[in-house]
Enzyme design. Structure first.
Site, PDB file in Angstrom:
ATOM      1  N   GLU A  85      47.881  31.738  37.580  1.00 44.76           N
ATOM      2  CA  GLU A  85      47.836  33.211  37.684  1.00 44.76           C
ATOM      3  C   GLU A  85      46.617  33.762  36.943  1.00 44.76           C
ATOM      4  O   GLU A  85      46.013  34.748  37.361  1.00 44.76           O
ATOM      5  CB  GLU A  85      49.109  33.842  37.116  1.00 44.76           C
TER       6      GLU A  85
ATOM      7  N   TRP B  89      43.905  33.500  39.335  1.00 40.68           N
ATOM      8  CA  TRP B  89      43.891  34.613  40.308  1.00 40.68           C
ATOM      9  C   TRP B  89      43.201  35.837  39.701  1.00 40.68           C
ATOM     10  O   TRP B  89      42.445  36.550  40.363  1.00 40.68           O
ATOM     11  CB  TRP B  89      45.329  35.004  40.700  1.00 40.68           C
TER      12      TRP B  89
ATOM     13  N   TRP C  51      44.660  53.759  60.941  1.00 39.14           N
ATOM     14  CA  TRP C  51      45.962  53.868  60.273  1.00 39.14           C
ATOM     15  C   TRP C  51      46.627  55.178  60.668  1.00 39.14           C
ATOM     16  O   TRP C  51      45.948  56.168  60.946  1.00 39.14           O
ATOM     17  CB  TRP C  51      45.777  53.848  58.753  1.00 39.14           C
TER      18      TRP C  51
ATOM     19  N   ASN D 102      55.566  40.897  40.462  1.00 32.66           N
ATOM     20  CA  ASN D 102      54.504  40.500  41.399  1.00 32.66           C
ATOM     21  C   ASN D 102      54.996  40.307  42.831  1.00 32.66           C
ATOM     22  O   ASN D 102      54.372  40.788  43.775  1.00 32.66           O
ATOM     23  CB  ASN D 102      53.825  39.218  40.918  1.00 32.66           C
TER      24      ASN D 102
ATOM     25  N   TRP E  53      46.167  51.135  53.308  1.00 31.05           N
ATOM     26  CA  TRP E  53      46.469  50.458  52.044  1.00 31.05           C
ATOM     27  C   TRP E  53      45.890  51.206  50.844  1.00 31.05           C
ATOM     28  O   TRP E  53      46.398  51.113  49.729  1.00 31.05           O
ATOM     29  CB  TRP E  53      45.950  49.017  52.069  1.00 31.05           C
TER      30      TRP E  53
ATOM     31  N   TRP F 197      46.235  44.514  46.938  1.00 25.07           N
ATOM     32  CA  TRP F 197      46.470  45.389  48.097  1.00 25.07           C
ATOM     33  C   TRP F 197      45.772  44.863  49.337  1.00 25.07           C
ATOM     34  O   TRP F 197      46.343  44.825  50.429  1.00 25.07           O
ATOM     35  CB  TRP F 197      46.029  46.835  47.794  1.00 25.07           C
TER      36      TRP F 197
HETATM   37  C1  LIG Z   1      49.568  44.905  45.588  1.00 23.27           C
HETATM   38  C2  LIG Z   1      49.343  44.299  44.222  1.00 23.27           C
HETATM   39  C3  LIG Z   1      48.815  45.098  43.215  1.00 23.27           C
HETATM   40  C4  LIG Z   1      48.584  44.544  41.937  1.00 23.27           C
HETATM   41  N1  LIG Z   1      48.039  45.343  40.955  1.00 23.27           N
HETATM   42  C5  LIG Z   1      47.768  44.804  39.732  1.00 23.27           C
HETATM   43  C6  LIG Z   1      47.169  45.597  38.725  1.00 23.27           C
HETATM   44  O1  LIG Z   1      46.819  46.771  38.917  1.00 23.27           O
HETATM   45  N2  LIG Z   1      46.966  45.012  37.503  1.00 23.27           N
HETATM   46  C7  LIG Z   1      47.306  43.709  37.247  1.00 23.27           C
HETATM   47  O2  LIG Z   1      47.097  43.229  36.119  1.00 23.27           O
HETATM   48  N3  LIG Z   1      47.851  42.936  38.205  1.00 23.27           N
HETATM   49  C8  LIG Z   1      48.099  43.439  39.434  1.00 23.27           C
HETATM   50  N4  LIG Z   1      48.680  42.649  40.391  1.00 23.27           N
HETATM   51  C9  LIG Z   1      48.931  41.226  40.094  1.00 23.27           C
HETATM   52  C10 LIG Z   1      50.329  40.899  39.539  1.00 23.27           C
HETATM   53  O3  LIG Z   1      51.313  41.477  40.323  1.00 23.27           O
HETATM   54  C11 LIG Z   1      50.504  41.348  38.092  1.00 23.27           C
HETATM   55  O4  LIG Z   1      49.430  40.905  37.313  1.00 23.27           O
HETATM   56  C12 LIG Z   1      51.801  40.754  37.503  1.00 23.27           C
HETATM   57  O5  LIG Z   1      52.904  41.154  38.246  1.00 23.27           O
HETATM   58  C13 LIG Z   1      51.936  41.211  36.069  1.00 23.27           C
HETATM   59  O6  LIG Z   1      53.114  40.716  35.509  1.00 23.27           O
HETATM   60  P1  LIG Z   1      53.085  39.628  34.350  1.00 23.27           P
HETATM   61  O7  LIG Z   1      52.149  40.059  33.291  1.00 23.27           O
HETATM   62  O8  LIG Z   1      54.490  39.348  33.974  1.00 23.27           O
HETATM   63  O9  LIG Z   1      52.436  38.399  35.122  1.00 23.27           O
HETATM   64  P2  LIG Z   1      52.534  36.816  34.900  1.00 23.27           P
HETATM   65  O10 LIG Z   1      53.224  36.268  36.089  1.00 23.27           O
HETATM   66  O11 LIG Z   1      53.054  36.465  33.592  1.00 23.27           O
HETATM   67  O12 LIG Z   1      50.997  36.387  35.021  1.00 23.27           O
HETATM   68  C14 LIG Z   1      50.137  36.317  33.874  1.00 23.27           C
HETATM   69  C15 LIG Z   1      48.926  37.177  34.063  1.00 23.27           C
HETATM   70  O13 LIG Z   1      48.128  36.701  35.127  1.00 23.27           O
HETATM   71  C16 LIG Z   1      47.520  37.789  35.814  1.00 23.27           C
HETATM   72  N5  LIG Z   1      47.994  37.774  37.198  1.00 23.27           N
HETATM   73  C17 LIG Z   1      49.180  37.351  37.647  1.00 23.27           C
HETATM   74  N6  LIG Z   1      49.236  37.425  38.989  1.00 23.27           N
HETATM   75  C18 LIG Z   1      48.055  37.924  39.384  1.00 23.27           C
HETATM   76  C19 LIG Z   1      47.501  38.253  40.649  1.00 23.27           C
HETATM   77  N7  LIG Z   1      48.159  38.045  41.807  1.00 23.27           N
HETATM   78  N8  LIG Z   1      46.254  38.783  40.694  1.00 23.27           N
HETATM   79  C20 LIG Z   1      45.547  38.971  39.558  1.00 23.27           C
HETATM   80  N9  LIG Z   1      46.024  38.677  38.333  1.00 23.27           N
HETATM   81  C21 LIG Z   1      47.259  38.170  38.240  1.00 23.27           C
HETATM   82  C22 LIG Z   1      47.954  39.059  35.095  1.00 23.27           C
HETATM   83  O14 LIG Z   1      46.970  39.410  34.171  1.00 23.27           O
HETATM   84  C23 LIG Z   1      49.248  38.612  34.426  1.00 23.27           C
HETATM   85  O15 LIG Z   1      49.558  39.367  33.283  1.00 23.27           O
HETATM   86  C24 LIG Z   1      48.907  43.178  41.688  1.00 23.27           C
HETATM   87  C25 LIG Z   1      49.434  42.395  42.718  1.00 23.27           C
HETATM   88  C26 LIG Z   1      49.654  42.948  43.969  1.00 23.27           C
HETATM   89  C27 LIG Z   1      50.228  42.088  45.055  1.00 23.27           C
END
Ligand SMILES: Cc1cc2nc3c(=O)[nH]c(=O)nc-3n(C[C@H](O)[C@H](O)[C@H](O)COP(=O)(O)OP(=O)(O)OC[C@H]3O[C@@H](n4cnc5c(N)ncnc54)[C@H](O)[C@@H]3O)c2cc1C
Length: 480
Positions: free
Chosen positions: A278, A281, A310, A345, A363, A386
């Site tokens: 993650e 990502w 859209w 997520n 979107w 997105w």
């Molecule tokens: C439509 C959409 C919008 C999103 N908007 C944001 C946003 O504005 N800010 C944001 O930080 N994340 C965003 N994410 C990614 C992800 O959903 C969140 O980072 C995650 O849910 C945060 O929860 P956590 O800290 O418990 O994540 P964990 O699962 O614990 O992951 C650890 C860290 O990894 C990073 N991470 C995890 N998944 C992703 C991902 N898919 N893309 C990029 N980084 C990731 C984050 O920094 C997160 O804190 C988005 C995902 C989607 C699908």
């Protein structure tokens, strides 16, 4: 004098700019510019502003205890920063500036303007890539182009980190004598302008210390099970560190370091490897943003999808925003977002795909709405997520990936616990009906029927994407 220019890196640990400033000759001071106009123009959530400002107050105190004064300047407009920085530099006789690099287009342009001005004044600027694990232009495909497919990027990312990863420690040379935190009044004034209900702020603790504790707790309690549990929104299984990572109260290096250390325990290895994915990502979307400036202009990553037409239906959009779509998992997720400033997520993917594919709304409307509510609102991750969900972005699977909201619900909230919590109108339903309440309408008189049917969505999406591609190819042909 050495100046540390703070941005989205509100911490003292694992902070190369601070470490290097302290190792340079001469005293150290620090500055942060509050740019509310920039926050307004990006629709930054009040909760995120609150998080940043409180974290700033903690940072000011932490630095003061170590003999460093943090100046907080209310710059208002982003464009004022170079000029305000220049006067601070003159006033304090600054010779060197140290900062963590930022990659969005406006920030890069600001930094170029500052560099040109400082060059004239003979002030050196040193930037560090601490907001990512791998700097955004480091990894290139064999053709010398940026990676646009995550799996290929991740392979190189792993190798690079294996060879180059290091984590800056807390500088040992921090002065014992204390200084004054000069910026508290400015921060408190800005906080007066932020209105966030206590129901939201009670859920979060800003600052570096809370972020470090949360990391320790997550690694100790949940990391080992991360791969197994992370997709189930009713479980506390993910780190909830996104706000800290996006404001920089925690560094990705600290996360990576902690996860790697945890891997020495065989039981945690698999979960830790998945969590590190993650963090990859996160870097992936940052390097995409840094290398494709059109994203910062609101354009699609796949240019042909900018020709999609859209629907702009305010009623449908409003129903999505308010969690009234008639699809329980979508509604539960949207209510979680508004009530907590955070969304799981998997549900971000489900709701984003639902808005863009089922409701066929642009979107960008959803991207903005997320930004207006998320405590972790982060342009690169939000835009990346997105566009991935709307199939206008980097997803390697084509546009006909359409999540079925009922199947997602049955799979990831099988017992309906998450739905029952956020959509209490449905809590009396059994764990079969709760996913499809329209099958028992008499039991749920207060809950809406689905606002659009799932049937036919894939066909409509496929047709529209094909049409946009044909139109794009024709335009390219005309141009050629
Ligand atoms: C439509 C959409 C919008 C999103 N908007 C944001 C946003 O504005 N800010 C944001 O930080 N994340 C965003 N994410 C990614 C992800 O959903 C969140 O980072 C995650 O849910 C945060 O929860 P956590 O800290 O418990 O994540 P964990 O699962 O614990 O992951 C650890 C860290 O990894 C990073 N991470 C995890 N998944 C992703 C991902 N898919 N893309 C990029 N980084 C990731 C984050 O920094 C997160 O804190 C988005 C995902 C989607 C699908």
């Amino acid at each position: 004098m050495n100046l540390v220019w703070y941005r989205n890196d509100l911490r003292i640990h694992a902070h190369r700019a601070l470490q290097e400033a302290l190792q340079a000759e001469g005293p150290v001071t620090a500055v942060y510019f509050i740019c509310e106009d920039q926050w307004d123009s990006h629709g930054v959530a009040p909760l995120r502003r609150w998080y940043v400002l409180h974290s700033l107050n903690e940072l000011g105190e932490q630095l003061a205890q170590r003999g460093i004064t943090l100046h907080v300047v209310d710059a208002g407009d982003f464009s004022q920063v170079p000029q305000k920085l220049a006067s601070l530099v003159r006033e304090h006789g600054v010779e060197r500036i140290f900062c963590t690099r930022e990659y969005p287009l406006n920030e890069r342009r600001r930094d170029e303007a500052v560099a040109a001005e400082m060059d004239k004044q003979g002030v050196a600027i040193r930037g560090f890539d601490d907001s990512v694990l791998v700097p955004p232009t480091t990894l290139r495909t064999g053709k010398g182009t940026p990676y646009t497919v995550f799996s290929a990027y991740k392979k190189r990312w792993d190798v690079w980190l294996e060879q180059h990863f290091s984590i800056p420690g807390l500088p040992g040379s921090m002065a014992a004598k204390s200084a004054k935190f000069a910026g508290k009044a400015v921060v408190d004034k800005a906080l007066d302008r932020v209105s966030v209900p206590a129901s939201l702020t009670d859920l979060w603790t800003p600052g570096e210390q809370a972020a470090a504790q949360q990391l320790e707790y997550f690694v100790g309690r949940h990391l080992g099970q991360y791969r197994k549990h992370r997709d189930f929104p009713s479980l506390t299984a993910t780190s909830s560190l996104s706000a800290a990572l996006s404001a920089g109260t925690l560094s990705p290096a600290s996360c990576f370091h902690a996860a790697r250390q945890a891997m020495s325990d065989a039981g945690a290895r698999d979960g830790a490897a998945c969590w590190i994915g993650e963090l990859a990502w996160r870097d992936f979307y940052r390097q995409i943003m840094a290398q494709y400036p059109r994203l910062s202009w609101g354009r699609a990553f796949r240019p042909e999808t900018d020709l999609l037409e859209w629907d702009n239906d305010d009623d449908l959009f409003q129903a999505w925003c308010e969690g009234r779509t008639g699809y329980p998992l979508v509604d539960a997720a949207m209510r979680q977002l508004v009530a907590t400033g955070w969304m799981h997520n998997r549900l971000r993917m489900v709701t984003a795909m639902f808005l863009s594919k089922h409701l066929w709304q642009d979107w960008r409307r959803g991207e903005d709405f997320f930004m207006q509510h998320l405590i972790d609102g982060d342009f690169a991750a939000n835009n990346g997520g997105w566009q991935w969900s709307a199939s206008t972005g980097t997803d390697a699977v084509p546009y006909f990936r359409v999540f079925n909201p009922v199947r997602q619900s049955q799979r990831f909230d099988a017992e309906g616990k998450f739905i029952a919590y956020w959509v209490p109108e449905l809590k009396a339903l059994d764990n079969k009906t709760i996913h499809e309440p329209w099958k028992q309408p008499l039991l749920v008189p207060d809950y809406p029927a689905p606002i659009v049917p799932h049937a036919g969505v894939r066909e409509r999406v496929t047709e529209s994407f094909k049409g946009a591609k044909q139109a794009y190819d024709q335009l390219q042909g005309v141009d050629a």
